[in-house]
Design a protein around this motif. Sequence first.
Motif, PDB file in Angstrom:
ATOM      1  N   GLY A 110       9.383 -12.512   9.391  1.00  0.00           N
ATOM      2  CA  GLY A 110       8.029 -12.452   9.926  1.00  0.00           C
ATOM      3  C   GLY A 110       7.008 -12.526   8.820  1.00  0.00           C
ATOM      4  N   ASP A 111       5.757 -12.550   9.229  1.00  0.00           N
ATOM      5  CA  ASP A 111       4.638 -12.553   8.286  1.00  0.00           C
ATOM      6  C   ASP A 111       4.470 -11.134   7.747  1.00  0.00           C
ATOM      7  N   ILE A 112       4.086 -11.015   6.496  1.00  0.00           N
ATOM      8  CA  ILE A 112       3.852  -9.686   5.913  1.00  0.00           C
ATOM      9  C   ILE A 112       2.817  -8.913   6.753  1.00  0.00           C
ATOM     10  N   ALA A 113       1.865  -9.626   7.361  1.00  0.00           N
ATOM     11  CA  ALA A 113       0.820  -8.948   8.152  1.00  0.00           C
ATOM     12  C   ALA A 113       1.406  -8.240   9.378  1.00  0.00           C
ATOM     13  N   ALA A 114       2.575  -8.699   9.853  1.00  0.00           N
ATOM     14  CA  ALA A 114       3.170  -8.107  11.065  1.00  0.00           C
ATOM     15  C   ALA A 114       4.293  -7.126  10.731  1.00  0.00           C
ATOM     16  N   PHE A 115       4.558  -6.914   9.457  1.00  0.00           N
ATOM     17  CA  PHE A 115       5.684  -6.062   9.035  1.00  0.00           C
ATOM     18  C   PHE A 115       5.313  -4.589   9.210  1.00  0.00           C
ATOM     19  N   MET A 130       0.783 -19.546  -2.856  1.00  0.00           N
ATOM     20  CA  MET A 130       0.340 -20.950  -2.789  1.00  0.00           C
ATOM     21  C   MET A 130       0.293 -21.439  -1.351  1.00  0.00           C
ATOM     22  N   ASN A 131       1.110 -20.820  -0.483  1.00  0.00           N
ATOM     23  CA  ASN A 131       1.128 -21.203   0.930  1.00  0.00           C
ATOM     24  C   ASN A 131       0.143 -20.401   1.784  1.00  0.00           C
ATOM     25  N   VAL A 132      -0.597 -19.496   1.157  1.00  0.00           N
ATOM     26  CA  VAL A 132      -1.428 -18.563   1.919  1.00  0.00           C
ATOM     27  C   VAL A 132      -2.905 -18.888   1.708  1.00  0.00           C
ATOM     28  N   GLU A 133      -3.593 -19.218   2.795  1.00  0.00           N
ATOM     29  CA  GLU A 133      -5.013 -19.583   2.675  1.00  0.00           C
ATOM     30  C   GLU A 133      -5.874 -18.339   2.466  1.00  0.00           C
ATOM     31  N   ASP A 134      -5.643 -17.308   3.282  1.00  0.00           N
ATOM     32  CA  ASP A 134      -6.443 -16.085   3.181  1.00  0.00           C
ATOM     33  C   ASP A 134      -5.739 -15.111   2.231  1.00  0.00           C
ATOM     34  N   LYS A 135      -5.961 -15.302   0.950  1.00  0.00           N
ATOM     35  CA  LYS A 135      -5.215 -14.534  -0.046  1.00  0.00           C
ATOM     36  C   LYS A 135      -5.659 -13.066  -0.083  1.00  0.00           C
ATOM     37  N   LYS A 136      -6.925 -12.831   0.188  1.00  0.00           N
ATOM     38  CA  LYS A 136      -7.414 -11.447   0.134  1.00  0.00           C
ATOM     39  C   LYS A 136      -6.680 -10.595   1.180  1.00  0.00           C
ATOM     40  N   THR A 137      -6.557 -11.123   2.394  1.00  0.00           N
ATOM     41  CA  THR A 137      -5.837 -10.376   3.443  1.00  0.00           C
ATOM     42  C   THR A 137      -4.369 -10.223   3.059  1.00  0.00           C
ATOM     43  N   PHE A 138      -3.768 -11.288   2.523  1.00  0.00           N
ATOM     44  CA  PHE A 138      -2.351 -11.254   2.132  1.00  0.00           C
ATOM     45  C   PHE A 138      -2.099 -10.108   1.146  1.00  0.00           C
ATOM     46  N   ILE A 142      -0.142  -6.348   1.511  1.00  0.00           N
ATOM     47  CA  ILE A 142       0.903  -5.825   0.616  1.00  0.00           C
ATOM     48  C   ILE A 142       0.510  -4.403   0.181  1.00  0.00           C
ATOM     49  N   GLY A 143      -0.751  -4.257  -0.228  1.00  0.00           N
ATOM     50  CA  GLY A 143      -1.227  -2.954  -0.683  1.00  0.00           C
ATOM     51  C   GLY A 143      -1.069  -1.864   0.368  1.00  0.00           C
ATOM     52  N   ARG A 144      -1.277  -2.226   1.642  1.00  0.00           N
ATOM     53  CA  ARG A 144      -1.174  -1.243   2.735  1.00  0.00           C
ATOM     54  C   ARG A 144       0.232  -0.662   2.846  1.00  0.00           C
ATOM     55  N   ARG A 145       1.227  -1.390   2.336  1.00  0.00           N
ATOM     56  CA  ARG A 145       2.628  -0.933   2.448  1.00  0.00           C
ATOM     57  C   ARG A 145       3.081  -0.129   1.231  1.00  0.00           C
ATOM     58  N   LEU A 146       2.181   0.087   0.273  1.00  0.00           N
ATOM     59  CA  LEU A 146       2.571   0.738  -0.988  1.00  0.00           C
ATOM     60  C   LEU A 146       2.019   2.154  -1.106  1.00  0.00           C
ATOM     61  N   LEU A 147       2.759   2.991  -1.821  1.00  0.00           N
ATOM     62  CA  LEU A 147       2.256   4.327  -2.146  1.00  0.00           C
ATOM     63  C   LEU A 147       1.173   4.203  -3.227  1.00  0.00           C
ATOM     64  N   PRO A 148       0.216   5.119  -3.279  1.00  0.00           N
ATOM     65  CA  PRO A 148      -0.788   5.065  -4.347  1.00  0.00           C
ATOM     66  C   PRO A 148      -0.107   5.102  -5.717  1.00  0.00           C
ATOM     67  N   GLY A 149      -0.585   4.269  -6.634  1.00  0.00           N
ATOM     68  CA  GLY A 149       0.018   4.229  -7.976  1.00  0.00           C
ATOM     69  C   GLY A 149       1.248   3.342  -8.065  1.00  0.00           C
ATOM     70  N   ALA A 150       1.669   2.758  -6.946  1.00  0.00           N
ATOM     71  CA  ALA A 150       2.854   1.881  -6.960  1.00  0.00           C
ATOM     72  C   ALA A 150       2.574   0.646  -7.803  1.00  0.00           C
ATOM     73  N   HIS A 151       3.601   0.154  -8.469  1.00  0.00           N
ATOM     74  CA  HIS A 151       3.458  -1.065  -9.287  1.00  0.00           C
ATOM     75  C   HIS A 151       3.681  -2.298  -8.417  1.00  0.00           C
ATOM     76  N   PHE A 152       2.924  -3.352  -8.740  1.00  0.00           N
ATOM     77  CA  PHE A 152       3.001  -4.616  -8.005  1.00  0.00           C
ATOM     78  C   PHE A 152       3.021  -5.749  -9.025  1.00  0.00           C
TER      79      PHE A 152
END
Length: 261
Positions: A110-115, A130-138, A142-152
């Motif tokens: 699925g899309d990361i937005a629906a995970f 490169m395949n993602v038009e709306d990069k800010k949302t993308f 990702i950030g929404r799924r991470l704990l504060p201070g998590a490395h990316f």
Amino acid sequence: MTYAETDLVASMERLAGDDLAALTQEQRDQFDQFHAGGSEAVERLLPSLHLAPGMTVLDVGSGLGGPARQVARGSGCAVVGVDLTPAYVDAARELTRIAGLTEQVSFRCGDIAAFDGAAFDAAYTLHVQMNVEDKKTFFAEIGRRLLPGAHFATFEVCRSDGRQPTPPLPWSLDGTDSFLVTAGELRGTIRSSGFELVEWVDETAWVRQWFEDFGARIAAGGGQAALPALLTDGLTRMLNFAIALDTGVLSVHRGSFVKAP
Ligand SMILES: C[S@@+](CC[C@H](N)C(=O)[O-])C[C@H]1O[C@@H](n2cnc3c(N)ncnc32)[C@H](O)[C@@H]1O
């Protein structure tokens, strides 16, 4: 549609002339790392994730799962991959079963937005935006799924000002699903999506050398048992990518970030 290949494990076995279970790790790496730099690129990315056994890591756009299995093997972490393309997720699951890593590595389609997963200790993405038009949302998703201070960590293709590469490319057969931005724009978008910058490295020279070595291996007869043979127009896509890197139309950048508190 770019990612339209099906029955990938059967194709790998046909091309390799053997069961996947009989291949060495090095042979499997030729098929399941869908980005410039292969398994060595994942090695370059790993230290910036600061992983320790027991952590859970998110791989966004996990493809055939080569990076996810490599990260799990190298760190002792659990890795969850998310990818849009059903046939790639099927192949990733089968390759993981063959590798004996099903307890440690899993995939969701699925899309990361629906995970619906959350609270990951770290995340990475290789050659996906490169395949993602709306990069800010993308990146915000990702950030929404991470704990504060998590490395990316990111390993991504960018374009030069005002120039576009010639398709077909590894991520786009006709250019309609390619949304390239400059390195500065990409770095800025990730930061404005809730991440603090730790490191941003231009890896283009290293990737160019990797392509030279890769081309030499293909010319020496190793092309049959490698990713380009699996993909529609695979060799042309790789060649166009390599030419665009050589002529300065494209660059590859490795980024390291932490999720802002
Ligand atoms: C060039 S491949 C890279 C695969 C993998 N990261 C690797 O390096 O081996 C790009 C992958 O991104 C996936 N993808 C593109 N947009 C996505 C999104 N919004 N969410 C999840 N996966 C996505 C595609 O299905 C494809 O498998």
